[in-house]
Design an enzyme around this catalytic site. Structure first.
Site, PDB file in Angstrom:
ATOM      1  N   ARG A 188       0.850  -1.196   0.000  1.00  0.00           N
ATOM      2  CA  ARG A 188       0.000   0.000   0.000  1.00  0.00           C
ATOM      3  C   ARG A 188       0.881   1.239   0.000  1.00  0.00           C
ATOM      4  O   ARG A 188       1.676   1.414   0.920  1.00  0.00           O
ATOM      5  CB  ARG A 188      -0.879   0.019   1.259  1.00  0.00           C
ATOM      6  CG  ARG A 188      -1.627  -1.297   1.498  1.00  0.00           C
ATOM      7  CD  ARG A 188      -3.073  -1.166   1.137  1.00  0.00           C
ATOM      8  NE  ARG A 188      -3.721  -2.457   1.073  1.00  0.00           N
ATOM      9  CZ  ARG A 188      -4.915  -2.713   1.595  1.00  0.00           C
ATOM     10  NH1 ARG A 188      -5.574  -1.773   2.244  1.00  0.00           N
ATOM     11  NH2 ARG A 188      -5.464  -3.903   1.451  1.00  0.00           N
ATOM     12  N   GLU A 234       0.705   4.082   1.038  1.00  0.00           N
ATOM     13  CA  GLU A 234       0.154   5.069   1.977  1.00  0.00           C
ATOM     14  C   GLU A 234       1.168   6.189   2.151  1.00  0.00           C
ATOM     15  O   GLU A 234       2.308   5.917   2.510  1.00  0.00           O
ATOM     16  CB  GLU A 234      -0.062   4.447   3.373  1.00  0.00           C
ATOM     17  CG  GLU A 234      -0.698   3.086   3.373  1.00  0.00           C
ATOM     18  CD  GLU A 234      -2.178   3.155   3.660  1.00  0.00           C
ATOM     19  OE1 GLU A 234      -2.707   4.280   3.728  1.00  0.00           O
ATOM     20  OE2 GLU A 234      -2.787   2.094   3.810  1.00  0.00           O
ATOM     21  N   ARG A 286       0.277   2.871  12.865  1.00  0.00           N
ATOM     22  CA  ARG A 286      -0.513   1.696  12.490  1.00  0.00           C
ATOM     23  C   ARG A 286      -0.499   1.375  10.996  1.00  0.00           C
ATOM     24  O   ARG A 286      -1.239   0.525  10.542  1.00  0.00           O
ATOM     25  CB  ARG A 286      -1.944   1.821  13.012  1.00  0.00           C
ATOM     26  CG  ARG A 286      -2.575   3.175  12.781  1.00  0.00           C
ATOM     27  CD  ARG A 286      -3.940   3.269  13.415  1.00  0.00           C
ATOM     28  NE  ARG A 286      -3.868   3.317  14.872  1.00  0.00           N
ATOM     29  CZ  ARG A 286      -4.932   3.349  15.657  1.00  0.00           C
ATOM     30  NH1 ARG A 286      -6.136   3.287  15.132  1.00  0.00           N
ATOM     31  NH2 ARG A 286      -4.801   3.426  16.953  1.00  0.00           N
ATOM     32  N   HIS A 287       0.326   2.080  10.237  1.00  0.00           N
ATOM     33  CA  HIS A 287       0.412   1.806   8.792  1.00  0.00           C
ATOM     34  C   HIS A 287       1.812   1.376   8.375  1.00  0.00           C
ATOM     35  O   HIS A 287       2.798   1.968   8.792  1.00  0.00           O
ATOM     36  CB  HIS A 287       0.039   3.052   7.981  1.00  0.00           C
ATOM     37  CG  HIS A 287      -1.420   3.357   8.016  1.00  0.00           C
ATOM     38  ND1 HIS A 287      -1.959   4.214   8.930  1.00  0.00           N
ATOM     39  CD2 HIS A 287      -2.443   2.896   7.274  1.00  0.00           C
ATOM     40  CE1 HIS A 287      -3.279   4.286   8.738  1.00  0.00           C
ATOM     41  NE2 HIS A 287      -3.596   3.483   7.744  1.00  0.00           N
ATOM     42  N   GLU A 289      -8.372  -0.871  13.665  1.00  0.00           N
ATOM     43  CA  GLU A 289      -9.031  -1.773  12.712  1.00  0.00           C
ATOM     44  C   GLU A 289      -8.094  -2.940  12.413  1.00  0.00           C
ATOM     45  O   GLU A 289      -6.951  -2.737  12.023  1.00  0.00           O
ATOM     46  CB  GLU A 289      -9.333  -1.012  11.413  1.00  0.00           C
ATOM     47  CG  GLU A 289      -9.994  -1.896  10.365  1.00  0.00           C
ATOM     48  CD  GLU A 289      -9.781  -1.378   8.941  1.00  0.00           C
ATOM     49  OE1 GLU A 289     -10.016  -0.184   8.687  1.00  0.00           O
ATOM     50  OE2 GLU A 289      -9.373  -2.192   8.096  1.00  0.00           O
ATOM     51  N   SER A 342     -11.173  -6.323   7.620  1.00  0.00           N
ATOM     52  CA  SER A 342     -12.453  -5.937   7.038  1.00  0.00           C
ATOM     53  C   SER A 342     -12.881  -7.003   6.053  1.00  0.00           C
ATOM     54  O   SER A 342     -12.055  -7.752   5.524  1.00  0.00           O
ATOM     55  CB  SER A 342     -12.407  -4.544   6.424  1.00  0.00           C
ATOM     56  OG  SER A 342     -11.405  -4.479   5.478  1.00  0.00           O
ATOM     57  N   ARG A 372      -1.199  -5.848  12.683  1.00  0.00           N
ATOM     58  CA  ARG A 372      -2.204  -5.187  13.530  1.00  0.00           C
ATOM     59  C   ARG A 372      -2.698  -6.138  14.618  1.00  0.00           C
ATOM     60  O   ARG A 372      -2.917  -5.748  15.759  1.00  0.00           O
ATOM     61  CB  ARG A 372      -3.381  -4.718  12.679  1.00  0.00           C
ATOM     62  CG  ARG A 372      -3.009  -3.656  11.660  1.00  0.00           C
ATOM     63  CD  ARG A 372      -3.642  -2.329  12.020  1.00  0.00           C
ATOM     64  NE  ARG A 372      -3.303  -1.325  11.036  1.00  0.00           N
ATOM     65  CZ  ARG A 372      -4.200  -0.733  10.249  1.00  0.00           C
ATOM     66  NH1 ARG A 372      -5.484  -1.040  10.343  1.00  0.00           N
ATOM     67  NH2 ARG A 372      -3.824   0.200   9.407  1.00  0.00           N
TER      68      ARG A 372
END
Ligand code: AMO
Length: 431
Positions: free
Chosen positions: A212, A214, A220-221, A354, A357, A405
């Protein structure tokens, strides 16, 4: 004859053994020298009384540098004052590789270092048994996950990481050059795991990297993470939520049972509690009501970091947020028949974090194309995926769970970088 320090017991007292490891500490009392040897499992005290050991060994030991790699052969003796109740009187001491001085990082942690310095010299940081324990637990978590899915009839798969399209709107893709064409590093196995449902696998899981791009730099990433993904045919979102909560329960049970030593090493106050099932299901609408009491939020908005913080104060431990607005979930999430603005989707949360998902997926070709168009995606670039929906795609559902996570939540780690060996973030590409 090689033993690991943790394998030495009363049955070895009086016997000769061989240890391999690093010199953790040196205590020189003149006529008496102590070397603390460290291996993967723990410590052993090597005691060298000048009058007892050979002159040559004593001389060699005195010149040894911390973190040098050694082989020690000697007799195990009971010694109540030594770390594990025993010491080793060496008859052989071989320096296999000498460490340079000064060390860029103190493995004994008497001199503390910040996270950046630790990550710059990660090989040394990982020699700390406290840090190493995180990865011993991570390995056991993966073991439990594989066992769980095999017991439930899942097939482990690997899908391509070099791909031609995006799957998760929102985050950016890392482009790479693939001969004369443009390609990307995959953000999620999403399209492939769904395709495998059309291929008749029924239940698949994958443990692999996701990439990713980001831009933001948070605790948290990561830009490269490990995702545990499942896809299951002939079920809905509730069906796969049950797999998820049962998996989390199993991980907690097995880790607290099998990893006591590592948990204690990470933090003596840390305990892995056994969560109660089922996890609470909080509807998106209910979450919005709770958040609205503290800050303004519109229905249909994604939940910001501050909104999630509010929820984290309201809900302890693991819980699901369910029934998200269709427009903020990816195109493949199945809308409810009677309320198409809401989707059969969920996030697994731990406090404000999170973890996963998932959703029931759209399995009807026409609806899928309609949703792609609504999200300004070009169905043509998804041709290989869409084809699988034309010739007998079963109803299906699935989720993706972030391994780092999950470790953050379970082990109470403050920064996601602690849960990965060599993190990739906005600023870090080495080591
Ligand atoms: P999502 O994008 O929510 O869903 O990702 C699933 C889980 O992967 C983890 N994760 C990350 N961890 C660390 N750093 C990141 N940058 C990062 N991005 C994601 C999180 C997250 O909950 N295709 C869907 C899953 C599905 O519906 O099956 C997906 O990728 O723990």
């Amino acid at each position: 004859m090689r033993k690991l320090t943790a394998e030495i017991g009363v049955e070895d007292f009086g016997k000769e053994i061989e240890l391999y490891g690093w010199i953790h500490e040196i205590r020189d009392l003149g006529g008496l020298l102590f070397l603390i040897l460290r291996d993967r499992e723990g410590f052993a005290q090597i005691t060298l009384p000048k009058k007892v050991v050979s002159k040559e060994i004593f001389k060699k030991a005195r010149k040894i540098k911390r973190e040098s790699v050694v082989r020690v052969k000697g007799v195990v003796k009971e010694e109540s004052k030594a770390p594990n109740g025993f010491e080793i009187i060496p008859s052989e001491l071989e320096i296999l590789n000498e460490a340079e001085t000064p060390l860029p990082l103190d493995v004994t942690e008497k001199v503390k270092a910040d996270l950046d310095t630790r990550l710059n010299h990660r090989f040394l940081d990982l020699r700390k048994l406290r840090i190493n324990s995180i990865f011993r637990i991570r390995s056991e978590v993966l073991n439990v996950i594989r066992d769980f899915f095999h017991q439930h009839g899942f097939v482990e798969v690997h899908t391509p990481k070099i791909v031609s399209t995006a799957t998760e709107g929102g985050t950016e893709l890392f482009p790479i050059s693939y001969f004369e064409r443009e390609a990307f590093l995959n953000q999620s196995p999403q399209l492939y795991k769904q395709t495998l449902m059309s291929a008749g696998f029924d239940r698949v899981f994958e443990i692999g990297p996701i990439f990713r791009a980001e831009e933001h730099d948070t605790v948290r990433h990561l830009n490269e993470a490990i995702s545990i993904d499942i896809e299951v045919s002939f079920t809905d979102h509730e069906g796969v939520m049950r797999y998820l909560e049962e998996l989390i329960l199993r991980i907690h049970e097995k880790i607290s049972e099998r990893c006591e030593k590592f948990i204690e090493r990470i933090d003596t106050n840390l305990s892995i509690s056994i969560p109660e099932l089922p996890f609470e299901r909080v509807k998106y609408d209910e979450a919005i009501e709770i958040i609205e009491r503290r800050e303004s939020i519109e229905w249909g908005e994604d939940l910001s970091t501050s909104a999630l913080k509010i929820l984290g104060e309201e809900f302890d431990g693991y819980y699901f947020i369910v029934d998200w607005p269709t427009k903020i979930k990816p195109f493949y999430a199945m809308p409810y028949d009677n309320k198409p603005e809401i989707s059969k989707s969920f996030d697994l949360m731990y406090g404000s974090l999170e973890l996963a998902s998932g959703a029931q997926r759209i399995h009807k070709y026409d609806l899928l194309v309609e949703r792609m168009n609504e999200q300004d995606l070009n169905p043509e670039s998804f041709a290989f995926y869409l084809e699988a929906f034309k010739y007998g795609m079963p109803p299906h559902a699935g989720w993706g769970l972030g391994l780092e996570r999950l470790l953050m939540a379970m082990l109470n780690l403050r920064n996601i970088r602690e849960a990965t060996l060599f993190p990739r973030d906005r600023h870090r590409l080495v080591p």
